[in-house]
Design a protein around this motif. Structure first.
Motif, PDB file in Angstrom:
ATOM      1  N   GLY A 150       0.789  -1.226   0.000  1.00  0.00           N
ATOM      2  CA  GLY A 150       0.000   0.000   0.000  1.00  0.00           C
ATOM      3  C   GLY A 150       0.822   1.276   0.000  1.00  0.00           C
ATOM      4  O   GLY A 150       0.266   2.368   0.035  1.00  0.00           O
ATOM      5  N   LYS A 151       2.139   1.158  -0.035  1.00  0.00           N
ATOM      6  CA  LYS A 151       3.004   2.334  -0.057  1.00  0.00           C
ATOM      7  C   LYS A 151       3.562   2.510  -1.464  1.00  0.00           C
ATOM      8  O   LYS A 151       3.564   1.576  -2.268  1.00  0.00           O
ATOM      9  CB  LYS A 151       4.164   2.164   0.924  1.00  0.00           C
ATOM     10  CG  LYS A 151       3.705   1.981   2.351  1.00  0.00           C
ATOM     11  CD  LYS A 151       4.864   1.778   3.291  1.00  0.00           C
ATOM     12  CE  LYS A 151       4.319   1.480   4.692  1.00  0.00           C
ATOM     13  NZ  LYS A 151       5.225   1.863   5.731  1.00  0.00           N
ATOM     14  N   VAL A 152       4.039   3.694  -1.744  1.00  0.00           N
ATOM     15  CA  VAL A 152       4.685   3.953  -3.027  1.00  0.00           C
ATOM     16  C   VAL A 152       6.146   3.527  -2.908  1.00  0.00           C
ATOM     17  O   VAL A 152       6.843   3.945  -1.984  1.00  0.00           O
ATOM     18  CB  VAL A 152       4.588   5.455  -3.399  1.00  0.00           C
ATOM     19  CG1 VAL A 152       5.357   5.748  -4.679  1.00  0.00           C
ATOM     20  CG2 VAL A 152       3.135   5.875  -3.526  1.00  0.00           C
ATOM     21  N   ILE A 153       6.590   2.683  -3.838  1.00  0.00           N
ATOM     22  CA  ILE A 153       7.979   2.233  -3.847  1.00  0.00           C
ATOM     23  C   ILE A 153       8.586   2.567  -5.204  1.00  0.00           C
ATOM     24  O   ILE A 153       8.037   2.207  -6.247  1.00  0.00           O
ATOM     25  CB  ILE A 153       8.105   0.720  -3.627  1.00  0.00           C
ATOM     26  CG1 ILE A 153       7.445   0.288  -2.325  1.00  0.00           C
ATOM     27  CG2 ILE A 153       9.579   0.305  -3.652  1.00  0.00           C
ATOM     28  CD1 ILE A 153       7.443  -1.214  -2.113  1.00  0.00           C
ATOM     29  N   HIS A 154       9.711   3.274  -5.161  1.00  0.00           N
ATOM     30  CA  HIS A 154      10.498   3.531  -6.368  1.00  0.00           C
ATOM     31  C   HIS A 154      11.801   2.775  -6.214  1.00  0.00           C
ATOM     32  O   HIS A 154      12.549   3.016  -5.272  1.00  0.00           O
ATOM     33  CB  HIS A 154      10.822   5.022  -6.523  1.00  0.00           C
ATOM     34  CG  HIS A 154       9.629   5.900  -6.660  1.00  0.00           C
ATOM     35  ND1 HIS A 154       8.989   6.083  -7.857  1.00  0.00           N
ATOM     36  CD2 HIS A 154       8.957   6.636  -5.735  1.00  0.00           C
ATOM     37  CE1 HIS A 154       7.967   6.912  -7.668  1.00  0.00           C
ATOM     38  NE2 HIS A 154       7.926   7.257  -6.397  1.00  0.00           N
TER      39      HIS A 154
END
Length: 170
Positions: A150-154
């Motif tokens: 549910g988190k943004v991962i780059h």
């Protein structure tokens, strides 16, 4: 994006990316080296570091750049809403660490404690890079992904991706 953790191997552009992100968003940048080391480059006590880190992640908004201790790393991964993992090829990291050393003759590297030795830091970075394949593994990234649902991962794996990310932030 309110709580951003930027991490990866030495010399990958974490400080530059984090500074750009901080300027663009107005979110305070907190380089871990500045709480892990005192002026002159001496490491602070484990308790002093843990206390400072806990105060940082308790804030409403932050960009924290660096690795720190493994315990603090996982606390940051859990607390962050955005994760940026700089995972460039090793030869790029080695070259950028070396370039940072050469440039330090003219300008202090960003995010370095006042009075710390860039030469000692470079030697430590080269040593850490040599040991990194045992730490920065596909299993570690899988664990990060599991904990970051549910988190943004780059995950930045090329210089072009890094440059594009910086350009899109600016």
């Amino acid at each position: 994006m309110k709580k951003v953790a930027v991490f990866g191997k030495p010399g990958g552009g974490k400080s530059t990316l984090s500074k750009t992100l901080s300027v663009a968003t107005g979110i305070e940048l907190c380089p871990l080296d500045l709480i892990e080391y005192s002026q002159g480059g001496e490491r602070v006590s484990a308790q002093a570091y843990a206390d400072s880190h806990a105060k940082l992640i308790a804030q409403d908004r932050w960009i924290i750049e660096g690795l720190g201790t493994l315990r603090s790393f996982w606390l940051r991964v859990d607390a962050a809403d955005t994760l940026i993992y700089i995972d460039l090829p090793y030869h790029v990291h080695y070259w950028w660490v070396t370039k940072r050393l050469l440039k330090s003759c003219f300008i202090q590297p960003e995010g370095w404690p006042e009075g710390s030795s860039v030469l000692k830091g470079t030697l430590a970075s080269w040593k850490y890079l040599r040991l990194s394949p045992k730490f920065w593994t596909t299993e570690l990234f899988s664990e990060i992904e599991l904990r970051a649902k549910g988190k943004v991962i780059h995950r930045v794996t090329t210089v072009k991706q890094l440059n594009d990310l910086v350009a899109n932030i600016s």
